[in-house]
Design an enzyme around this catalytic site. Structure first.
Site, short mmCIF file in Angstrom:
data_model
loop_
_atom_site.label_atom_id
_atom_site.label_comp_id
_atom_site.label_asym_id
_atom_site.label_seq_id
_atom_site.Cartn_x
_atom_site.Cartn_y
_atom_site.Cartn_z
N ASN A 1 0.84 -1.20 0.00
CA ASN A 1 0.00 0.00 0.00
C ASN A 1 0.87 1.25 0.00
O ASN A 1 1.95 1.29 0.61
CB ASN A 1 -1.04 0.00 1.13
CG ASN A 1 -0.47 -0.21 2.52
OD1 ASN A 1 0.58 -0.80 2.69
ND2 ASN A 1 -1.17 0.28 3.52
N ALA B 1 -1.07 12.02 1.43
CA ALA B 1 -1.60 13.04 2.33
C ALA B 1 -3.04 13.39 1.99
O ALA B 1 -3.83 13.75 2.86
CB ALA B 1 -0.72 14.29 2.27
N GLU C 1 -2.94 -4.76 -3.25
CA GLU C 1 -3.39 -5.72 -4.27
C GLU C 1 -3.42 -5.06 -5.65
O GLU C 1 -3.00 -5.65 -6.65
CB GLU C 1 -4.80 -6.23 -3.94
CG GLU C 1 -4.91 -6.98 -2.63
CD GLU C 1 -5.25 -6.08 -1.45
OE1 GLU C 1 -4.75 -4.94 -1.37
OE2 GLU C 1 -6.03 -6.53 -0.60
N1 THU Z 1 -5.37 -1.63 2.32
C1 THU Z 1 -4.80 -2.40 1.35
O1 THU Z 1 -3.66 -2.16 0.92
N2 THU Z 1 -5.52 -3.44 0.86
C2 THU Z 1 -6.77 -3.79 1.28
O2 THU Z 1 -7.40 -4.64 0.69
C3 THU Z 1 -7.34 -3.13 2.45
C4 THU Z 1 -6.69 -1.86 2.85
C5 THU Z 1 -4.62 -0.48 2.82
C6 THU Z 1 -5.19 0.85 2.38
C7 THU Z 1 -4.68 1.77 3.46
O3 THU Z 1 -3.38 2.20 3.10
C8 THU Z 1 -4.58 0.89 4.69
O4 THU Z 1 -4.64 -0.44 4.22
C9 THU Z 1 -5.70 1.12 5.71
O5 THU Z 1 -6.94 1.03 5.11
#
Ligand code: THU
Length: 139
Positions: free
Chosen positions: A45, A49, A58
């Protein structure tokens, strides 16, 4: 997929998670997708900001794979900081569905539990490429 292949995919997701940029949520996620070619592509992820601009792990992994010319996938492994398994968010389920309902979605947690789902079970009655076949001018 063999247990050994699953282990390798989960390890790749963990490597990617180590690169997560998550200063706002403090929630690091890593994903690794296995293409039919056997190649593995990773994503983490990447937050922003301006919060809605943030990118999930994903979709990062899928973008890396498609950018490398891949179109077909067998499995994706997802791991997150915090110990609990990380189910893919709705937007990521939709993004993954584009490439097929049969994808294996592996949720692994550092605490040791591992769950495997079929994407179509995580996104039933999905809107996908076939839903567009009746559009004007469709082939
Ligand atoms: N996040 C993901 O990378 N994948 C998901 O399927 C769920 C959420 C990340 C997005 C954000 O940076 C952090 O998790 C909190 O929501």
């Amino acid at each position: 997929m063999t247990e050994e292949a699953l282990d390798l995919l989960v390890e790749a997701a963990r490597r990617a998670m180590a690169n997560a940029y998550a200063p706002y949520s403090g929630f690091s996620v890593g994903a690794a997708v296995m293409a039919d070619s056997g190649a593995v592509y990773e994503g983490c992820n990447v937050e922003n900001a301006s919060y809605p601009v943030s990118m999930c792990a994903e979709r990062g992994a899928i973008a890396a794979a498609v950018s490398a010319g891949e179109r077909a996938f067998t499995a994706i492994a997802i791991v997150a900081s915090g110990g609990a398994p990380c189910p893919p968010c709705g937007m990521c389920r939709q993004a993954l569905y584009e490439f097929g309902p049969d994808l294996d979605v592996i949720l692994d947690s550092p605490e040791g539990s591992r769950m495997v789902y079929r994407l179509a079970d995580l996104l039933p009655h999905a809107f996908g490429p076939a839903s567009l076949t009746s559009r004007n001018g469709a082939a």
